[in-house]
Design a protein around this motif. Structure first.
Motif, PDB file in Angstrom:
ATOM      1  N   CYS A   9       8.669  16.964  36.845  1.00  0.00           N
ATOM      2  CA  CYS A   9       9.935  17.701  36.830  1.00  0.00           C
ATOM      3  C   CYS A   9      11.061  16.699  37.091  1.00  0.00           C
ATOM      4  O   CYS A   9      10.874  15.487  36.913  1.00  0.00           O
ATOM      5  CB  CYS A   9       9.925  18.856  37.831  1.00  0.00           C
ATOM      6  N   LEU A  10      12.204  17.183  37.553  1.00  0.00           N
ATOM      7  CA  LEU A  10      13.340  16.279  37.774  1.00  0.00           C
ATOM      8  C   LEU A  10      13.226  15.561  39.118  1.00  0.00           C
ATOM      9  O   LEU A  10      13.294  14.341  39.203  1.00  0.00           O
ATOM     10  CB  LEU A  10      14.648  17.078  37.689  1.00  0.00           C
ATOM     11  N   GLY A  11      13.082  16.336  40.196  1.00  0.00           N
ATOM     12  CA  GLY A  11      13.146  15.745  41.535  1.00  0.00           C
ATOM     13  C   GLY A  11      11.799  15.448  42.176  1.00  0.00           C
ATOM     14  O   GLY A  11      11.720  14.722  43.156  1.00  0.00           O
ATOM     15  N   ASN A  12      10.743  16.052  41.654  1.00  0.00           N
ATOM     16  CA  ASN A  12       9.386  15.982  42.236  1.00  0.00           C
ATOM     17  C   ASN A  12       9.351  16.519  43.677  1.00  0.00           C
ATOM     18  O   ASN A  12       8.552  16.050  44.487  1.00  0.00           O
ATOM     19  CB  ASN A  12       8.831  14.536  42.172  1.00  0.00           C
ATOM     20  N   ILE A  13      10.198  17.504  43.944  1.00  0.00           N
ATOM     21  CA  ILE A  13      10.125  18.160  45.255  1.00  0.00           C
ATOM     22  C   ILE A  13       9.959  19.684  45.135  1.00  0.00           C
ATOM     23  O   ILE A  13       9.697  20.348  46.126  1.00  0.00           O
ATOM     24  CB  ILE A  13      11.343  17.833  46.159  1.00  0.00           C
ATOM     25  N   CYS A  14      10.149  20.234  43.947  1.00  0.00           N
ATOM     26  CA  CYS A  14       9.988  21.695  43.789  1.00  0.00           C
ATOM     27  C   CYS A  14       8.873  22.034  42.793  1.00  0.00           C
ATOM     28  O   CYS A  14       7.757  22.394  43.176  1.00  0.00           O
ATOM     29  CB  CYS A  14      11.297  22.349  43.344  1.00  0.00           C
ATOM     30  N   ARG A  15       9.174  21.927  41.493  1.00  0.00           N
ATOM     31  CA  ARG A  15       8.253  22.459  40.486  1.00  0.00           C
ATOM     32  C   ARG A  15       6.977  21.637  40.319  1.00  0.00           C
ATOM     33  O   ARG A  15       5.877  22.205  40.331  1.00  0.00           O
ATOM     34  CB  ARG A  15       8.979  22.573  39.132  1.00  0.00           C
ATOM     35  N   TYR A  46      16.163  10.619  42.708  1.00  0.00           N
ATOM     36  CA  TYR A  46      16.933  11.283  43.790  1.00  0.00           C
ATOM     37  C   TYR A  46      16.154  11.452  45.092  1.00  0.00           C
ATOM     38  O   TYR A  46      16.714  11.337  46.167  1.00  0.00           O
ATOM     39  CB  TYR A  46      17.376  12.691  43.388  1.00  0.00           C
ATOM     40  N   HIS A  47      14.906  11.815  44.998  1.00  0.00           N
ATOM     41  CA  HIS A  47      14.197  12.241  46.216  1.00  0.00           C
ATOM     42  C   HIS A  47      12.946  11.413  46.525  1.00  0.00           C
ATOM     43  O   HIS A  47      12.029  11.907  47.198  1.00  0.00           O
ATOM     44  CB  HIS A  47      13.822  13.722  46.109  1.00  0.00           C
ATOM     45  N   ASP A 126      14.543  25.449  36.822  1.00  0.00           N
ATOM     46  CA  ASP A 126      14.863  24.654  38.006  1.00  0.00           C
ATOM     47  C   ASP A 126      15.383  25.589  39.102  1.00  0.00           C
ATOM     48  O   ASP A 126      16.412  26.225  38.937  1.00  0.00           O
ATOM     49  CB  ASP A 126      15.943  23.638  37.604  1.00  0.00           C
ATOM     50  N   PRO A 127      14.666  25.705  40.243  1.00  0.00           N
ATOM     51  CA  PRO A 127      15.056  26.671  41.275  1.00  0.00           C
ATOM     52  C   PRO A 127      16.038  26.097  42.298  1.00  0.00           C
ATOM     53  O   PRO A 127      16.506  26.809  43.189  1.00  0.00           O
ATOM     54  CB  PRO A 127      13.710  26.951  41.975  1.00  0.00           C
ATOM     55  N   TYR A 128      16.351  24.812  42.197  1.00  0.00           N
ATOM     56  CA  TYR A 128      16.975  24.056  43.294  1.00  0.00           C
ATOM     57  C   TYR A 128      18.283  24.665  43.810  1.00  0.00           C
ATOM     58  O   TYR A 128      18.512  24.715  45.007  1.00  0.00           O
ATOM     59  CB  TYR A 128      17.209  22.617  42.858  1.00  0.00           C
ATOM     60  N   TYR A 129      19.150  25.117  42.895  1.00  0.00           N
ATOM     61  CA  TYR A 129      20.451  25.639  43.336  1.00  0.00           C
ATOM     62  C   TYR A 129      20.482  27.164  43.415  1.00  0.00           C
ATOM     63  O   TYR A 129      21.539  27.762  43.567  1.00  0.00           O
ATOM     64  CB  TYR A 129      21.561  25.119  42.413  1.00  0.00           C
TER      65      TYR A 129
END
Ligand code: 4NP
Length: 165
Positions: A9-15, A46-47, A126-129
């Motif tokens: 995914c984008l950040g590798n902290i959620c999905r 980012y993370h 993307d659930p982040y926001y």
């Protein structure tokens, strides 16, 4: 040789950590630990080094799944290393393939939602926001997609040239 799956995914902290841990949960339930290995990565830096997002961890816990891992960035070497690379959304898919200008590994890269058997979604949003419901939905969608992916692997869908370089 075990199949090596990489969720991206984008950040590798959620999905993608959710996908990795859900898949590991299903692999354990099906006694396939010797046959399939999972990892995850983010297209962004980012993370790097972070644990999974707390809100994502809470959503997974509601379904009995513990999220483990530390974020890392996707690397061009991953294209060689893994047999199937699962992109959570189309932007992730494009970003992965931008590291493969000659298209040598394109056959390994798939959209996660292609494996859903019950949801019509094309992407894992993307659930982040967003709020709690978005995190819950990611888990629901990934349970569907991971179940479909595991069934395809078990039925031998990837035994052909699909997983070869
Ligand atoms: P993920 O979610 O790609 O599912 O890990 C995100 C995490 C962080 C950011 C965006 C999406 N961010 O912009 O920091």
């Amino acid at each position: 040789m075990p199949y090596k799956l990489l969720f991206v995914c984008l950040g590798n902290i959620c999905r993608s950590p959710s996908a990795e841990n859900i898949m590991n949960y299903l692999i354990e339930q099906n006694n396939l630990g010797e046959e399939i290995i999972c990892d995850s990565a983010g297209t962004s830096s980012y993370h790097i080094g972070s644990s999974p997002d707390r809100r994502m961890t809470a959503a997974a816990a509601k379904r009995g799944i513990t999220l483990q891992g530390q974020a890392r960035q996707f690397d061009a070497l991953d294209l060689h290393e893994f047999d199937i690379i699962l992109a959570m959304d189309k932007e992730n898919y494009r970003d992965i393939l931008s590291l493969d200008p000659q298209g040598r590994f394109q056959h390994k890269v798939r959209l996660m939602c292609d494996f859903c058997r019950h949801h019509p979604d094309a992407e894992v949003p993307d659930p982040y926001y967003g709020g709690v419901a978005g995190f819950d939905y990611v888990i629901e969608l990934l349970l569907d997609a991971c179940g479909g992916l595991l069934a395809d692997i078990q039925s031998g869908q990837f035994q052909s040239a699909d997983v070869k370089e």
